[in-house]
Design an enzyme around this catalytic site. Structure first.
Site, PDB file in Angstrom:
ATOM      1  N   GLY A 296     108.767  95.288  14.359  1.00  0.00           N
ATOM      2  CA  GLY A 296     109.679  96.520  14.936  1.00  0.00           C
ATOM      3  C   GLY A 296     108.970  97.418  15.940  1.00  0.00           C
ATOM      4  O   GLY A 296     109.626  98.382  16.224  1.00  0.00           O
ATOM      5  N   HIS A 320     107.180  96.721   7.831  1.00  0.00           N
ATOM      6  CA  HIS A 320     107.264  97.201   6.511  1.00  0.00           C
ATOM      7  C   HIS A 320     108.524  98.372   6.731  1.00  0.00           C
ATOM      8  O   HIS A 320     108.785  99.141   6.116  1.00  0.00           O
ATOM      9  CB  HIS A 320     106.257  98.117   5.937  1.00  0.00           C
ATOM     10  CG  HIS A 320     105.752  99.275   7.014  1.00  0.00           C
ATOM     11  ND1 HIS A 320     105.879 100.507   6.382  1.00  0.00           N
ATOM     12  CD2 HIS A 320     105.295  99.309   8.255  1.00  0.00           C
ATOM     13  CE1 HIS A 320     105.355 101.313   7.595  1.00  0.00           C
ATOM     14  NE2 HIS A 320     105.008 100.564   8.485  1.00  0.00           N
ATOM     15  N   GLU A 322     112.325  99.061   7.648  1.00  0.00           N
ATOM     16  CA  GLU A 322     113.735  98.113   7.663  1.00  0.00           C
ATOM     17  C   GLU A 322     114.627  98.503   8.622  1.00  0.00           C
ATOM     18  O   GLU A 322     115.328  97.824   9.416  1.00  0.00           O
ATOM     19  CB  GLU A 322     114.276  98.472   6.354  1.00  0.00           C
ATOM     20  CG  GLU A 322     114.752 100.154   6.034  1.00  0.00           C
ATOM     21  CD  GLU A 322     115.559  99.975   4.588  1.00  0.00           C
ATOM     22  OE1 GLU A 322     115.849  98.988   4.146  1.00  0.00           O
ATOM     23  OE2 GLU A 322     115.533 101.100   4.288  1.00  0.00           O
ATOM     24  N   ILE A 348     101.562  94.931   5.209  1.00  0.00           N
ATOM     25  CA  ILE A 348     100.385  94.147   5.555  1.00  0.00           C
ATOM     26  C   ILE A 348      99.075  94.554   4.775  1.00  0.00           C
ATOM     27  O   ILE A 348      98.073  93.827   4.527  1.00  0.00           O
ATOM     28  CB  ILE A 348      99.849  94.042   6.944  1.00  0.00           C
ATOM     29  CG1 ILE A 348      99.547  95.287   7.480  1.00  0.00           C
ATOM     30  CG2 ILE A 348     100.789  93.500   7.945  1.00  0.00           C
ATOM     31  CD1 ILE A 348      98.530  95.329   8.811  1.00  0.00           C
ATOM     32  N   LYS A 415      90.523 100.972  23.608  1.00  0.00           N
ATOM     33  CA  LYS A 415      89.603 101.901  22.830  1.00  0.00           C
ATOM     34  C   LYS A 415      88.541 101.472  21.845  1.00  0.00           C
ATOM     35  O   LYS A 415      87.714 102.112  21.248  1.00  0.00           O
ATOM     36  CB  LYS A 415      90.345 103.110  21.984  1.00  0.00           C
ATOM     37  CG  LYS A 415      91.278 104.014  22.833  1.00  0.00           C
ATOM     38  CD  LYS A 415      92.185 104.780  22.018  1.00  0.00           C
ATOM     39  CE  LYS A 415      93.147 105.800  23.092  1.00  0.00           C
ATOM     40  NZ  LYS A 415      93.944 105.053  24.124  1.00  0.00           N
ATOM     41  N   LEU A 454     103.286 101.528  29.114  1.00  0.00           N
ATOM     42  CA  LEU A 454     104.448 102.295  29.354  1.00  0.00           C
ATOM     43  C   LEU A 454     105.592 102.353  28.621  1.00  0.00           C
ATOM     44  O   LEU A 454     106.186 101.340  28.166  1.00  0.00           O
ATOM     45  CB  LEU A 454     104.602 102.152  30.806  1.00  0.00           C
ATOM     46  CG  LEU A 454     103.615 102.242  31.866  1.00  0.00           C
ATOM     47  CD1 LEU A 454     103.851 101.808  33.205  1.00  0.00           C
ATOM     48  CD2 LEU A 454     103.006 103.855  31.845  1.00  0.00           C
TER      49      LEU A 454
END
Length: 624
Positions: A296, A320, A322, A348, A415, A454
């Site tokens: 998502g 996780h 919805e 997860i 990073k 972006l």
């Protein structure tokens, strides 16, 4: 009246075209019979000429019906239609020439049917070409009173397709009045009657000449520099600037009037697209069961959208949230009932749930996009970074190994190179865990690093856009801070390609060009808005770098498979090393032990290498 005539011709297309071909044969046979006969001493053989003309007309219609010549098999006046027309007319010519030659007495001189065939073909082709020419000139299309005049920047394929769409779509709100292109070779070009009026340097003159207030950049491959330059000129002339999306964003690769949109912040920075040739390497997705964690999110949802184009046997979208699953299913499937097995609500962090899910669904390819990624938030709550980015990744890796996953891609960040933040430490350890899984598994387990995406949730561009819309101020941490940028489509292309070209234990890094000054980004967005907004410098936050890095210390820039993709070897981290991370002693203890574990991995010291991945899992997770 012209538009009504076009509608009438379209309605009676079969009759009009068939009649055109029949009349062409009549004219051709009569003309050449007259040329071959001395009309003073000998009359024109009307019976034989008209008889052959009638036979030719019947055959032209019958053969044309079989091959659908008149029914719209090909675009009117196209090369394909000319080929079919030539084949039909040539066949008819052979038949009538044979009939004439075998007749007891020649109906017409032998050369007449042969010569008439070429003339009939030329007349039929000319009629079709003329009809198409009138349509493309816009003769059949009246300008609607409410149509908005528009200048089209770009006389290439994008501009041609856009003008064609504007002309064909009766509901189009645009009316093209001219083209602008910097290629001097195109200065005399006309597309459907729309002329090239000058180059981009002539924009002010062309605008005054056409009284147009809208410019549409119809170059899907336009770079950010061109967009910024045209945007500045448009702002000076008070023009409404619009663009068409890049080709990768178009569903069928073609530009249409419905694709025209307002300029977006990503257009100012992210149209430098790098071609990773996904189509050549994504065959491993076709017919396979593919699972995406964090489906998502910004990266996860774009992954699902692009993976869906390669016809996987099953696409399993895990998240996780919805609401996020609802959005991604709607984007990928067009419906969002949330009652189908392609969407899975799961966390997860729940190792047992992950193990059960993988054993039940048996995915063959896994893209691990689930993660916490907001640097300042994770500096404040490092324990959450450990639970999601470290232990959550371990849970997914364990489940993937148990299910025999063939390809696993862990999505990392720049990073993780020479990390200095909780986010960087956690993602670097996740890379090490992935490399450790590659050591103990027959499948290909790799990581992918990229910079700021972006338009993603949490992107600096998203924050800047909201601040500009609110009237400011726009907050920047430091005047000289720089970051690497890429579009979400580009990032996902790298991820998909990584699964094909990466070797187990590697991290793949995309060459994203030169880093961009954040302050310059803020100024560009402010200028594009046309408002006066202040920029406020807040100072670097804990864990933030002034300049990001793509490669860590000791990592070599090695590009064996693709000129823009670096392959970096990552030291493996077995789960037993995670026992040193303290999540019960508070944020400071979690950060300190997380950093120490990460540094041991980078330095290659203090990390046990003889502990099997499976036996160390319980020990690692028990610390939480």
């Amino acid at each position: 009246m012209p538009s009504e005539l076009d509608a009438l011709l379209r309605k009676w297309r079969v009759v009009v075209l068939a009649s055109l071909d029949c009349i062409a044969w009549l004219i051709a046979l009569v003309a050449f019979a007259a040329l071959r006969v001395d009309l003073v001493d000998r009359p024109l053989p009307w019976v034989g000429t008209l008889g052959l003309a009638g036979l030719a007309a019947v055959l032209q219609v019958q053969i044309g019906w079989i091959v659908r010549l008149h029914q719209g098999r090909s675009m009117l006046g196209s090369f394909e239609e000319m080929v079919v027309l030539g084949a039909v007319t040539g066949s008819v010519g052979i038949v009538i020439a044979t009939v004439n030659a075998l007749a007891a007495e020649l109906l017409v001189p032998r050369s007449v049917p042969v010569a008439a065939t070429f003339m009939a073909l030329a007349l039929g082709a000319a009629g079709r070409a003329g009809w198409r020419w009138l349509r493309e000139l816009g003769i059949f299309r009246l300008r609607r009173p409410g149509g908005t005049p528009a200048l089209i920047l770009g006389a290439g394929d994008g501009g041609r397709q856009l003008i064609d769409s504007m002309m064909r779509d009766p509901a189009s709100g645009w009316f093209p009045v001219g083209l602008i292109d910097d290629d001097r070779q195109l200065r005399h070009l006309r597309i459907r009657g729309v002329p090239v009026l000058g180059t981009s340097r002539d924009l002010d003159h062309v605008v005054s000449q056409t009284a147009c207030r809208t410019v549409i950049v119809a170059i899907p491959s336009a770079g950010s520099e061109l967009i910024r330059a045209i945007g500045q000129r448009a702002a000076e002339l008070r023009l409404d600037l619009k663009v068409v999306p890049r080709v990768a964003e178009l569903l069928d690769g073609r530009v249409g009037v419905t694709d025209v949109r307002e300029i977006q912040p990503t257009d100012l920075l992210g149209r430098h697209q790098i071609d990773t040739d996904v189509g050549a390497v994504a065959g491993y997705l076709a017919g396979r069961r593919v699972l995406v964690t964090g489906a998502g999110g910004s990266i996860g949802s774009e992954l699902c959208r692009q993976i869906g184009q390669f016809a996987p046997a099953e696409l399993i979208m895990v998240d996780h949230d919805e609401s996020a699953l609802h959005a991604v299913q709607l984007a990928v499937k067009g419906v969002a009932l949330l009652d189908t097995p392609d969407v899975v609500l799961a966390d997860i962090r729940d190792a047992e749930r992950m193990m059960g899910l993988f054993r039940q669904r048996c995915p063959e390819v896994v893209f691990h996009a689930a993660a916490l990624k907001h640097l300042p938030m994770l500096e404040q709550y490092p324990v959450e970074a450990v639970k999601t980015n470290v232990w959550g990744t371990l849970a997914v890796l364990e489940a993937a190994k148990a299910a025999g996953v063939a390809r696993f891609v862990n999505i990392s960040t720049d990073k993780a190179a020479n990390p200095s933040s909780v986010l960087g430490y956690s993602k670097r350890i996740a890379e090490g865990l992935t490399a450790g899984a590659a050591r103990d598994s027959y499948g290909s387990f790799v990581s992918v690093r990229f910079g700021n995406v972006l338009g993603s949730r949490g992107s600096v561009l998203t924050a800047f856009t909201a601040q500009v819309e609110a009237g400011g101020p726009v907050t920047v941490t430091h005047p000289d801070v720089t970051r690497y940028f890429m579009t979400v489509q580009e990032a996902v292309q790298l991820v998909i390609q990584a699964a094909a070209i990466g070797s187990g234990g590697e991290a793949l890094v995309l060459d994203m060009g030169e880093p961009v000054r954040i302050a310059d980004v803020a100024r560009q967005l402010i200028e594009a808005s046309g408002r006066r907004i202040e920029i406020v410098y807040t100072g670097l936050r804990d864990g933030e770098k002034l300049h990001e890095e793509l490669l860590g210390g000791g990592e070599r820039d090695h590009r064996p498979m693709h000129p823009l993709v670096s392959h970096v070897t990552v030291p493996p981290v077995p789960p037993a090393a995670l026992r040193k991370i303290d999540v019960n002693g508070g944020p400071q203890a979690a950060t300190s032990t997380l950093r120490a574990t990460c540094m041991e991995m980078v330095d290659g010291t203090g990390v046990p290498s003889d502990v099997p991945l499976g036996t160390a899992k319980a020990a690692a997770l028990s610390t939480g």
